[in-house]
Design a protein around this motif. Structure first.
Motif, PDB file in Angstrom:
ATOM      1  N   LYS A  41       0.824  -1.212   0.000  1.00 43.86           N
ATOM      2  CA  LYS A  41       0.000   0.000   0.000  1.00 43.86           C
ATOM      3  C   LYS A  41       0.864   1.270   0.000  1.00 43.86           C
ATOM      4  O   LYS A  41       0.686   2.145  -0.840  1.00 43.86           O
ATOM      5  CB  LYS A  41      -0.931   0.022   1.228  1.00 43.86           C
ATOM      6  N   SER A  42       1.778   1.352   0.954  1.00 47.32           N
ATOM      7  CA  SER A  42       2.598   2.567   1.053  1.00 47.32           C
ATOM      8  C   SER A  42       3.460   2.735  -0.189  1.00 47.32           C
ATOM      9  O   SER A  42       3.651   3.861  -0.673  1.00 47.32           O
ATOM     10  CB  SER A  42       3.495   2.506   2.297  1.00 47.32           C
ATOM     11  N   THR A  43       3.975   1.626  -0.715  1.00 44.41           N
ATOM     12  CA  THR A  43       4.799   1.681  -1.922  1.00 44.41           C
ATOM     13  C   THR A  43       4.004   2.322  -3.057  1.00 44.41           C
ATOM     14  O   THR A  43       4.498   3.229  -3.738  1.00 44.41           O
ATOM     15  CB  THR A  43       5.261   0.264  -2.309  1.00 44.41           C
ATOM     16  N   PRO A  81       1.783  11.035   4.563  1.00 43.94           N
ATOM     17  CA  PRO A  81       2.566   9.788   4.590  1.00 43.94           C
ATOM     18  C   PRO A  81       2.248   8.962   5.832  1.00 43.94           C
ATOM     19  O   PRO A  81       1.698   9.485   6.806  1.00 43.94           O
ATOM     20  CB  PRO A  81       4.020  10.268   4.623  1.00 43.94           C
ATOM     21  N   GLU A  82       2.609   7.689   5.763  1.00 44.04           N
ATOM     22  CA  GLU A  82       2.250   6.745   6.824  1.00 44.04           C
ATOM     23  C   GLU A  82       2.738   7.185   8.208  1.00 44.04           C
ATOM     24  O   GLU A  82       1.972   7.162   9.163  1.00 44.04           O
ATOM     25  CB  GLU A  82       2.807   5.362   6.489  1.00 44.04           C
ATOM     26  N   GLN A  83       3.993   7.561   8.317  1.00 43.86           N
ATOM     27  CA  GLN A  83       4.510   7.904   9.649  1.00 43.86           C
ATOM     28  C   GLN A  83       4.175   9.343  10.033  1.00 43.86           C
ATOM     29  O   GLN A  83       4.527   9.766  11.131  1.00 43.86           O
ATOM     30  CB  GLN A  83       6.027   7.688   9.718  1.00 43.86           C
ATOM     31  N   LEU A 155      -3.989   9.460   1.409  1.00 39.71           N
ATOM     32  CA  LEU A 155      -3.786   9.369   2.857  1.00 39.71           C
ATOM     33  C   LEU A 155      -3.352   7.959   3.227  1.00 39.71           C
ATOM     34  O   LEU A 155      -4.076   6.991   3.010  1.00 39.71           O
ATOM     35  CB  LEU A 155      -5.092   9.719   3.591  1.00 39.71           C
ATOM     36  N   ASP A 156      -2.136   7.844   3.777  1.00 43.98           N
ATOM     37  CA  ASP A 156      -1.597   6.526   4.102  1.00 43.98           C
ATOM     38  C   ASP A 156      -1.867   6.188   5.572  1.00 43.98           C
ATOM     39  O   ASP A 156      -1.222   6.737   6.457  1.00 43.98           O
ATOM     40  CB  ASP A 156      -0.098   6.482   3.796  1.00 43.98           C
ATOM     41  N   GLU A 157      -2.802   5.319   5.808  1.00 41.88           N
ATOM     42  CA  GLU A 157      -3.227   4.890   7.154  1.00 41.88           C
ATOM     43  C   GLU A 157      -3.450   6.090   8.095  1.00 41.88           C
ATOM     44  O   GLU A 157      -2.841   6.181   9.147  1.00 41.88           O
ATOM     45  CB  GLU A 157      -2.196   3.922   7.755  1.00 41.88           C
TER      46      GLU A 157
HETATM   47 MG    MG Z   1       2.169   0.997   4.765  1.00 43.39          MG
END
Ligand code: MG
Ligand code: ADP
Length: 299
Positions: A41-43, A81-83, A155-157
């Protein structure tokens, strides 16, 4: 189409994180990008936002190629981003002003004020980002993703690690935003998708395993599941005489059966008549998205 992905493959060394992925998301859709951890997903999101290149394949956002128009695309895309990397030493307002200036927004102070209102940051606006709760950090992340009023949001998580109240707030914020934007939203939590999205793309080990409206995905996979309730108790032995693959007792009169026979409803009615009973209800059950997810992403 707001997002069009064509045959994207991504290799990290020898590892294939994305394997010939294609999908498209229409303007105005809130699409859930669902998959277990490590699915890719993030990729995919990093490729779409121009942070890493694909190994092969191509993608377009608002009709522009992600390679050729990467700068133009950054103006039209908001990315969380995710983080959610933020500068913890900066104050909320100071950080948002900094981002507004990066985007060359004409009246940055005015826009920061608007973002603080939209994202519900009023009470916390004078604090350092590092001092905020996870939910408020997420709001700051959303504010930076939205400050240049992008038409596409990636939107990543965005809801991971939030408590139930914060979850509810961020969900409704995303739904609200989705009214006039295209939103692609990743998560590994099924309920999340059911709560927010109308469309779901399920990815597993770098491959798309389902892509449809939530309702269609659930009914296609569960069309062979039927819940039947008789007016009197019927034994399992009697039901087993019918062409069924599986029988599950819900109560003396209520059964969940699995059958791929096209005339199963007729057989059930005949059985009811033979047993001096009637059918109180007969429903093709809709599978929970969680069950669908399990089936599609099982090892
Ligand atoms: Mg991810
Ligand atoms: P997800 O976001 O769905 O959890 P990712 O896109 O982060 O999945 O990762 C997909 C796969 O690619 C995982 O197996 C992950 O370990 C691997 N991966 C991600 N980033 C890198 C990287 N920079 N180098 C090597 N492998 C990576």
């Amino acid at each position: 189409m707001s997002i069009v992905v064509k045959n994207i493959t991504k290799l990290y060394g020898k590892q294939k994180a994305l394997d010939n992925v294609s999908f498209s998301i229409q303007k105005g859709e809130i699409a859930g990008f669902l998959g277990p951890n490590g699915a890719g997903k993030s990729t995919m999101m990093k490729i779409l936002t121009g942070y890493i290149p694909p190994t092969s394949g191509s993608a377009e956002i608002n009709g522009m190629d992600i390679y050729e128009k990467s700068l133009e695309i950054k103006k039209q895309v908001g990315y969380l981003p995710e983080q959610n990397p933020l500068y913890y030493e900066m104050y909320v307002k100071e950080f948002l002003e900094f981002i507004a200036k990066l985007y060359g927004i004409k009246n940055p102070m005015q826009r920061v004020k608007e973002m603080i209102d939209i994202c519900g940051l009023q009470i916390e606006q004078h604090k350092k980002i590092g001092a905020l709760s996870k939910g408020y950090k997420q709001r700051v992340g959303l504010a930076q993703a939205l400050i240049h009023n992008p038409s596409v949001l990636i939107l990543d998580e965005p809801t991971s690690g939030l408590d139930p109240n914060q979850l509810e707030e961020i969900r409704s914020l995303i739904k609200q935003l989705g009214k006039d934007k295209t939103v692609m939203f990743s998560t590994h939590i099924m309920q999340e998708v059911e709560a927010i999205c109308n469309r779901v793309i399920i990815i597993h080990r770098g491959k798309i395993v389902a892509d449809d409206h939530i309702h269609n995905i659930k009914t296609t996979l569960s069309s062979s599941h039927i819940i039947v309730e008789f007016s009197v108790s019927i034994s399992k032995e009697k039901i087993s005489t019918l062409p069924v693959q599986n029988i599950e007792k819900l109560s003396d009169t209520k059964w969940k059966i699995e059958s791929s026979h096209p005339d199963i409803s007729k057989y059930l009615m005949e059985l009811a008549i033979q047993s001096n009973s009637t059918i109180v209800s007969l429903n093709k059950s809709e599978m929970k998205l969680e069950e669908v997810f399990k089936i599609l992403t099982q090892e």
